[in-house]
Design a protein around this motif. Structure first.
Motif, PDB file in Angstrom:
ATOM      1  N   PHE A 109       2.576   6.850  -7.587  1.00  0.00           N
ATOM      2  CA  PHE A 109       2.436   6.687  -6.140  1.00  0.00           C
ATOM      3  C   PHE A 109       3.485   5.711  -5.630  1.00  0.00           C
ATOM      4  CE2 PHE A 109      -1.708   7.982  -7.692  1.00  0.00           C
ATOM      5  CZ  PHE A 109      -2.065   8.981  -6.788  1.00  0.00           C
ATOM      6  N   ARG A 110       3.868   5.905  -4.385  1.00  0.00           N
ATOM      7  CA  ARG A 110       4.854   5.034  -3.749  1.00  0.00           C
ATOM      8  C   ARG A 110       4.223   3.733  -3.286  1.00  0.00           C
ATOM      9  NH1 ARG A 110       6.621   8.737   0.967  1.00  0.00           N
ATOM     10  NH2 ARG A 110       4.491   9.477   0.665  1.00  0.00           N
ATOM     11  N   GLU A 111       5.066   2.755  -3.073  1.00  0.00           N
ATOM     12  CA  GLU A 111       4.614   1.505  -2.487  1.00  0.00           C
ATOM     13  C   GLU A 111       4.528   1.670  -0.974  1.00  0.00           C
ATOM     14  OE1 GLU A 111       6.174  -3.089  -1.865  1.00  0.00           O
ATOM     15  OE2 GLU A 111       6.692  -2.009  -3.728  1.00  0.00           O
ATOM     16  N   ALA A 112       3.410   1.272  -0.420  1.00  0.00           N
ATOM     17  CA  ALA A 112       3.213   1.364   1.027  1.00  0.00           C
ATOM     18  C   ALA A 112       3.912   0.205   1.724  1.00  0.00           C
ATOM     19  CB  ALA A 112       1.723   1.338   1.346  1.00  0.00           C
ATOM     20  N   PRO A 113       4.185   0.345   2.999  1.00  0.00           N
ATOM     21  CA  PRO A 113       4.733  -0.792   3.748  1.00  0.00           C
ATOM     22  C   PRO A 113       3.762  -1.966   3.731  1.00  0.00           C
ATOM     23  CG  PRO A 113       4.889   1.242   5.025  1.00  0.00           C
ATOM     24  CD  PRO A 113       4.026   1.544   3.839  1.00  0.00           C
ATOM     25  N   ALA A 114       4.293  -3.150   3.910  1.00  0.00           N
ATOM     26  CA  ALA A 114       3.448  -4.345   4.005  1.00  0.00           C
ATOM     27  C   ALA A 114       3.015  -4.515   5.449  1.00  0.00           C
ATOM     28  CB  ALA A 114       4.210  -5.576   3.527  1.00  0.00           C
ATOM     29  N   PHE A 115       1.713  -4.617   5.655  1.00  0.00           N
ATOM     30  CA  PHE A 115       1.165  -4.787   6.997  1.00  0.00           C
ATOM     31  C   PHE A 115       0.695  -6.231   7.150  1.00  0.00           C
ATOM     32  CE2 PHE A 115       0.656  -0.341   5.849  1.00  0.00           C
ATOM     33  CZ  PHE A 115       1.233   0.299   6.943  1.00  0.00           C
ATOM     34  N   ARG A 116       1.122  -6.892   8.213  1.00  0.00           N
ATOM     35  CA  ARG A 116       0.863  -8.313   8.397  1.00  0.00           C
ATOM     36  C   ARG A 116      -0.008  -8.575   9.623  1.00  0.00           C
ATOM     37  NH1 ARG A 116       1.856  -9.678   3.373  1.00  0.00           N
ATOM     38  NH2 ARG A 116       4.030  -9.324   2.730  1.00  0.00           N
ATOM     39  N   ASN A 117      -0.721  -9.687   9.565  1.00  0.00           N
ATOM     40  CA  ASN A 117      -1.515 -10.130  10.709  1.00  0.00           C
ATOM     41  C   ASN A 117      -0.625 -10.612  11.834  1.00  0.00           C
ATOM     42  OD1 ASN A 117      -3.846  -9.587   9.338  1.00  0.00           O
ATOM     43  ND2 ASN A 117      -4.543 -11.716   9.179  1.00  0.00           N
ATOM     44  N   GLY A 118      -1.074 -10.387  13.049  1.00  0.00           N
ATOM     45  CA  GLY A 118      -0.385 -10.910  14.213  1.00  0.00           C
ATOM     46  C   GLY A 118      -0.884 -12.294  14.568  1.00  0.00           C
TER      47      GLY A 118
ATOM     48  N   SER B 130      -5.763  -4.136  13.410  1.00  0.00           N
ATOM     49  CA  SER B 130      -5.132  -5.205  14.189  1.00  0.00           C
ATOM     50  C   SER B 130      -4.856  -6.423  13.332  1.00  0.00           C
ATOM     51  CB  SER B 130      -6.028  -5.583  15.375  1.00  0.00           C
ATOM     52  OG  SER B 130      -7.332  -5.936  14.930  1.00  0.00           O
ATOM     53  N   CYS B 131      -5.674  -6.640  12.288  1.00  0.00           N
ATOM     54  CA  CYS B 131      -5.508  -7.786  11.386  1.00  0.00           C
ATOM     55  C   CYS B 131      -5.613  -7.299   9.936  1.00  0.00           C
ATOM     56  CB  CYS B 131      -6.560  -8.853  11.672  1.00  0.00           C
ATOM     57  SG  CYS B 131      -6.503  -9.521  13.357  1.00  0.00           S
ATOM     58  N   PRO B 132      -4.618  -6.566   9.445  1.00  0.00           N
ATOM     59  CA  PRO B 132      -4.720  -5.938   8.118  1.00  0.00           C
ATOM     60  C   PRO B 132      -4.875  -6.920   6.968  1.00  0.00           C
ATOM     61  CG  PRO B 132      -2.479  -5.793   8.976  1.00  0.00           C
ATOM     62  CD  PRO B 132      -3.341  -6.262  10.106  1.00  0.00           C
ATOM     63  N   GLU B 133      -4.326  -8.133   7.097  1.00  0.00           N
ATOM     64  CA  GLU B 133      -4.449  -9.101   6.013  1.00  0.00           C
ATOM     65  C   GLU B 133      -5.829  -9.752   5.980  1.00  0.00           C
ATOM     66  OE1 GLU B 133      -0.362 -11.125   4.932  1.00  0.00           O
ATOM     67  OE2 GLU B 133      -0.665 -11.217   7.113  1.00  0.00           O
TER      68      GLU B 133
ATOM     69  N   VAL C 244      -3.458   0.811  -7.589  1.00  0.00           N
ATOM     70  CA  VAL C 244      -3.703   0.129  -6.315  1.00  0.00           C
ATOM     71  C   VAL C 244      -2.688  -0.994  -6.123  1.00  0.00           C
ATOM     72  CG1 VAL C 244      -5.372  -1.161  -4.935  1.00  0.00           C
ATOM     73  CG2 VAL C 244      -6.163   0.711  -6.409  1.00  0.00           C
ATOM     74  N   ALA C 245      -2.476  -1.783  -7.180  1.00  0.00           N
ATOM     75  CA  ALA C 245      -1.560  -2.917  -7.083  1.00  0.00           C
ATOM     76  C   ALA C 245      -0.125  -2.472  -6.841  1.00  0.00           C
ATOM     77  CB  ALA C 245      -1.650  -3.752  -8.361  1.00  0.00           C
ATOM     78  N   THR C 246       0.266  -1.342  -7.401  1.00  0.00           N
ATOM     79  CA  THR C 246       1.626  -0.841  -7.206  1.00  0.00           C
ATOM     80  C   THR C 246       1.841  -0.368  -5.779  1.00  0.00           C
ATOM     81  OG1 THR C 246       1.821  -0.187  -9.530  1.00  0.00           O
ATOM     82  CG2 THR C 246       3.296   0.896  -7.965  1.00  0.00           C
ATOM     83  N   SER C 247       0.875   0.338  -5.233  1.00  0.00           N
ATOM     84  CA  SER C 247       1.024   0.862  -3.875  1.00  0.00           C
ATOM     85  C   SER C 247       0.813  -0.210  -2.811  1.00  0.00           C
ATOM     86  CB  SER C 247       0.037   2.014  -3.639  1.00  0.00           C
ATOM     87  OG  SER C 247       0.394   3.153  -4.400  1.00  0.00           O
ATOM     88  N   PHE C 248       0.000  -1.221  -3.138  1.00  0.00           N
ATOM     89  CA  PHE C 248      -0.329  -2.265  -2.152  1.00  0.00           C
ATOM     90  C   PHE C 248      -0.205  -3.644  -2.811  1.00  0.00           C
ATOM     91  CE2 PHE C 248      -2.825   1.559  -1.184  1.00  0.00           C
ATOM     92  CZ  PHE C 248      -2.375   1.842   0.100  1.00  0.00           C
ATOM     93  N   PRO C 249       1.017  -4.116  -3.038  1.00  0.00           N
ATOM     94  CA  PRO C 249       1.214  -5.377  -3.774  1.00  0.00           C
ATOM     95  C   PRO C 249       0.561  -6.591  -3.127  1.00  0.00           C
ATOM     96  CG  PRO C 249       3.276  -4.166  -3.575  1.00  0.00           C
ATOM     97  CD  PRO C 249       2.299  -3.480  -2.684  1.00  0.00           C
TER      98      PRO C 249
END
Length: 338
Positions: free
Chosen positions: A30-39, A74-77, A95-100
């Motif tokens: 599986f690919r690594e997903a983008p990193a989603f950050r809190n605003g 809205s607050c993924p972290e 899971v760890a590879t796709s969502f580090p």
């Protein structure tokens, strides 16, 4: 053939069989997903706890579900995932590879908890022990997790999950879910159940007339679940089904209906546009129910990743495809079609 040659041939055959078995047990990449950050507005955001299961057949769906939650949060972290698996070490790396950067834990679900309580149903997938893991969330998750959203592994979220998390369970509801009172509730149980002098009485005295609800999307108060001993209440119906009388046909759903129907806190139907996988026999294509959509759920036999791979997708499967993290050399631009 000399004995030594025969032994050598057998050893080669066993080695080849072992390699074939190992290959069949390998998980896809599986690919690594983008990193989603809190605003900036997330400083006071509560931690949202989400539980899902992991297995080889549905791993692709589980990862797509996680990605969809993070993509629209809205607050993924501020989201913590709790995965149940019969073999945690096998699935943790995926899971760890796709969502580090994902906050998650993988807990072992012991199949022996339910193996002696499962009876055959209309679809083999419904008979798998992990399908019953949702019954044991309050027992497996740490006591510090007082509330959780349970998601099936064949859905995608297209709204901010914080809205579902904010569901009010006061004063004393154990769980919340979209209800479907137009469905024929009696059809979820056998004639043997309805003709019994005792069994139907379990549904009497509820706050409201019992209605069908889909257990693939639930907001659960684990503190109240633990205090009320609800795991054992569901197990008791499974024991009756296995040892005393065949009272239902649909896996882990009917025990939930017997314990909670009529006591569920209703949630807007937008949070479970279910049935997109068709029925449990043919899995034919279906349209969306009327109304807004916050969650798409491919409950039923047909799964979008299988139909897409077979080259015969249903129209709505295209809404799942952008969240597919399966590694392909010819497609690396995640969300290019969103």
């Amino acid at each position: 053939m000399p004995l030594s040659a025969l032994i050598a041939a057998v050893l080669l055959l066993l080695a080849a069989s072992g390699r074939a078995l190992a290959a069949s047990q390998e998980l896809p990449l599986f690919r690594e997903a983008p990193a989603f950050r809190n605003g900036p507005g997330c400083a006071a955001a509560p931690t949202i706890h989400i539980a899902m299961t992991l297995d080889a057949a549905y791993l692709r769906g589980s990862l797509a579900g996680v990605l969809s939650v993070l993509r629209h949060a809205s607050c993924p972290e501020s989201i913590a995932f709790h995965f149940l698996a019969t073999r945690p070490r096998r699935f943790r790396p995926a899971v760890a590879t796709s969502f580090p950067s994902l906050a998650f834990n993988v807990y072992r679900f012991d199949p022996d908890l339910v193996r002696g309580r499962i009876s055959s149903s209309v679809r083999r997938a419904l008979d798998q022990p992990l399908n019953y893991a949702r019954i044991y969330l309050a027992d497996i998750l740490p006591s510090s997790v007082r509330r959780v959203i349970y998601f099936d592994s064949d859905l995608v979220v297209v709204d901010d999950v914080a809205r579902l998390w904010a569901t009010d369970l006061s004063p004393d509801h154990i769980l919340a879910a979209p209800e479907y009172c137009h469905a024929n509730f009696t059809s979820y149980f056998t004639d043997r159940f309805w003709s019994d002098p005792v069994f139907p009485g379990a549904l009497a005295g509820r706050r409201r007339p019992p209605c069908y609800f889909n257990t693939g999307v639930m907001v659960m108060d684990l503190d109240r679940w633990r205090a009320g001993g609800y795991t054992r209440k569901l197990e008791s119906w499974m024991d009756i089904q296995k040892r005393e009388a065949r009272i239902y046909e649909l896996g882990s759903l009917p025990p939930f209906l017997l314990v909670f129907a009529g006591e569920v806190k209703g949630v807007d139907h937008r949070w479970n546009q279910h049935g997109l996988g068709g029925d449990n026999v043919k899995g034919l294509c279906r349209d969306l129910h009327p109304g807004p959509v916050s969650l798409l759920h491919w409950s039923g036999k047909g799964k979008p990743w299988l139909r897409l791979d077979a080259g015969s997708p249903c129209p709505l499967d295209a809404l799942w495809a952008p969240y597919d993290l399966l590694r392909r050399d010819d497609r690396d631009d995640l969300f290019a079609d969103v």
